[in-house]
Design an enzyme around this catalytic site. Sequence first.
Site, short mmCIF file in Angstrom:
data_model
loop_
_atom_site.label_atom_id
_atom_site.label_comp_id
_atom_site.label_asym_id
_atom_site.label_seq_id
_atom_site.Cartn_x
_atom_site.Cartn_y
_atom_site.Cartn_z
N GLU A 1 3.25 16.76 -22.71
CA GLU A 1 4.96 16.52 -22.80
C GLU A 1 5.60 17.38 -21.54
O GLU A 1 6.45 16.81 -20.85
CB GLU A 1 5.29 17.02 -24.09
N LYS B 1 -13.63 4.96 -33.41
CA LYS B 1 -12.48 4.79 -34.52
C LYS B 1 -12.85 3.42 -35.10
O LYS B 1 -13.19 2.67 -34.48
CB LYS B 1 -11.29 4.75 -33.46
N ARG C 1 8.24 20.35 -27.16
CA ARG C 1 7.08 20.97 -26.29
C ARG C 1 7.05 21.03 -24.86
O ARG C 1 6.56 21.67 -23.95
CB ARG C 1 5.81 19.97 -26.53
#
Length: 629
Positions: A368, A282, A396
Site C-alpha cells: 500500500e 489453494k 498503511r
Amino acid sequence: MSTTNYPLLERINDPADLRRLSRADLKILAGELRAFVLHSVSQTGGHLSSNLGTVELTVALHAVFNTPADRLVWDVGHQTYPHKILTGRRDRMNTLRQLGGLSGFPQRAESEYDTFGTAHSSTSISAALGMALAARQQGVDRHCVAIIGDGAMTAGMAFEALNNAGVADANLLVVLNDNDMSISPPVGALNRYLAQLMSGNVYTRARDVGKNVLKNVPPLLELAKRLEQQAKGMVVPATLFENFGFNYIGPIDGHDLDSLIPTLENIRGLKGPQFLHVVTKKGQGYKLAEADPVAYHGPGKFDPKIGLVKPATPAKQTFTQVFGQWLCDMAAKDERLVGITPAMREGSGMVEFERRFPGRYYDVGIAEQHAVTFAAGMACEGVKPVVAIYSTFLQRGYDQLIHDVALQNLPVVFALDRAGLVGADGATHAGAYDIPFVRCIPNMSMACPADERECRQLLTTAYEQNHPVAVRYPRGAGVGAQPLASLEGLPFGRGEVRREGRRIAILAFGTLLYPALRAAEDLDATVVNMRWAKPLDTELLLRIAGTHEALVTVEEGAIMGGAGSAVCEALNAAGLTLPVLQLGLPDAFIEHGDPARLLALQGLDAAGIAHAIDERFGRPAEARARSAA
C-alpha cells in the site's frame, strides 16, 4: 455441528491430543479436518480456498511444536480455520464471523493459541521476531514460527523484518507458504524469481540433455525429475534468503506430512534464523476451489456438492461495481487515466478495467505504501491516477498520503471501498477512521456519496479536481439509486437539503442519509445531504444553523475527529453557539457481525437516530401526538 463423520477429529480437543497420534493417524486426521473445513464454511460462509490449502501444514506445525508455549504467528490470518478447529474451537465453528461468535482471523482474546492478532498482510515476521527476542531476553526456551504467504512477501514490511532478523540471530522460523497466489493473482519480480530460473537457457538445456540421456532408464529419470523440482530451492531462493542471514530449506510439498513433519523436526533442533519454503495449493482437496480459488476465496453459504450458484435474480448493483463501471467509462473518455490497486483487483471491482485497458492497469502487489507513492510519481508526469484501495488499507500508506501526495498537491483520486462497518470481517477491516485521518491533511478533500448514483457523480467530481480527493463508499449495495449513464459530476464542496422540517436539522454524511430521512418523518426534522466532509459546505451549514434550534450530525465513521467534529469547528469559527448531537462510531473497536445489526447496535439505524434525538432534544408536541396516534 455433528462430528459423526469425523471420528478422529472429534477426539482432538487441543494440540496435545494431536501430538499423541501416529503419522498414519495424522494423515487420516488431515483428511477429516479438510472435510470439516469444507462443510463448516459451506454452512457459515467465510474463507475457503486458503484454509483448504493449509490443512497439512497446520497439522504438522501443531504436531512438531509444543503450542501454545511455542508461538505460531499466522500472516493475514484468513487461513487459520484448521488452526482454530485443532485448538479447542471446533464446536464453535458454526458461529464463525457472526455477532458474538468466532472471528475469521486470529484474536488474542479468543484463544491462547492465537498468539498475535492478524488480518492485515505481512506482519508475521516482525511479530514473531519480537517474540523470539523477548524470549531470549527473558531466558525462555521457546520456538517462534511465522507462517507467511508468497503474496504477503511482496510487502516491504516483510523484507524489513527479514533484514532485522538476519542480524539479530534470533531463533526464528519463517515458513513461506508458497501457493502462487495471494487473493488476486500474484504480481511482481519476486513471484517471477523462481520461474526465471526454471525457464533460463542454461537450466533448460541441461534439463533437456538430462531427459534425453535418462529417458530409457525410468528410475533415474524419476530421480532427475525430483531433483529438478528441488533445484529452484537449492539455487535461487537459497541465495536470496541466505543473504538475509537465514538458513534456507526447501521447497517441500506442503501437503505431504511425510516431508513436512521430519523437516520441521530437524529444524526444531537448529539455532538461529531458519527459512522453510513450503509449496501448497489453494483449494486443495476440493476440485471446484482448486479450479477457481479466487471465486472460493470468501464465498457465502453454498452446497459443496453443487458449488457456487449465481442467484436467479440479479442482486442490486454494489458500490464496488459502480466504481468499476465508472473507471472504465472515464478511462474511455480520458486516456490519461490509470488504475492502481495493491493486490485487490477483484475486491475493488477492477477486473473489467484490466481486461479493457491492460496497459493502464497497475497491480503493485500487497504494498500500500508503494501504491500511494507510485501514484504520486505518475501524477507528477501528467498522468491521472485512480488508486482503488480499501479504507482500512489506506491506513498503511498514511505517511505517503501526507508527504508524497498531499504535500505536493498532486491530483490523485483515492476510491475508498469498505468505508464504515464491513460486517463479518470485523474491526480489522472496518473503514472507521478515513474521515478523521483524511480531513486533517492540507490539500486533501473527502466526498461521502449517499447512494450509488451520487457515488458515480462524486467520482467524476473528484477526478476533475487538480488536487488529491478521496471518495468513500461502503461495502455492498445501497438503496438502489440507478447511476446515470453520463459522466456528469456534482458541485464541488456543496450539499443539498433533502427534507424541510422544523427545529432540528440532521446533517447526514454518506449512506446514513436514508435512515436519517426515515427518522426525520416522526420528528419533522430537516435533513441535509452534506456530501462532503471536506471541504464542508459552510454556507449551507451556517444557513441551516441560523434557522434551527439544534443540529444532529450522522456518519458511519469515527465520531472523534470526524465529519461531526468538522461541523462543530465550523460553527465555532463562525462564532455560533447551538447544541450539536454527533452520531457515529464510538471510541471502540466494533467486532464482526451482520452489518445492519451492527449499525443498529451503534444506534445508526432509523430507530436509533430518532431515539438519540428524542433523548437529547425531545419531540415537538405535534410529533408526540403523531407518534401516539
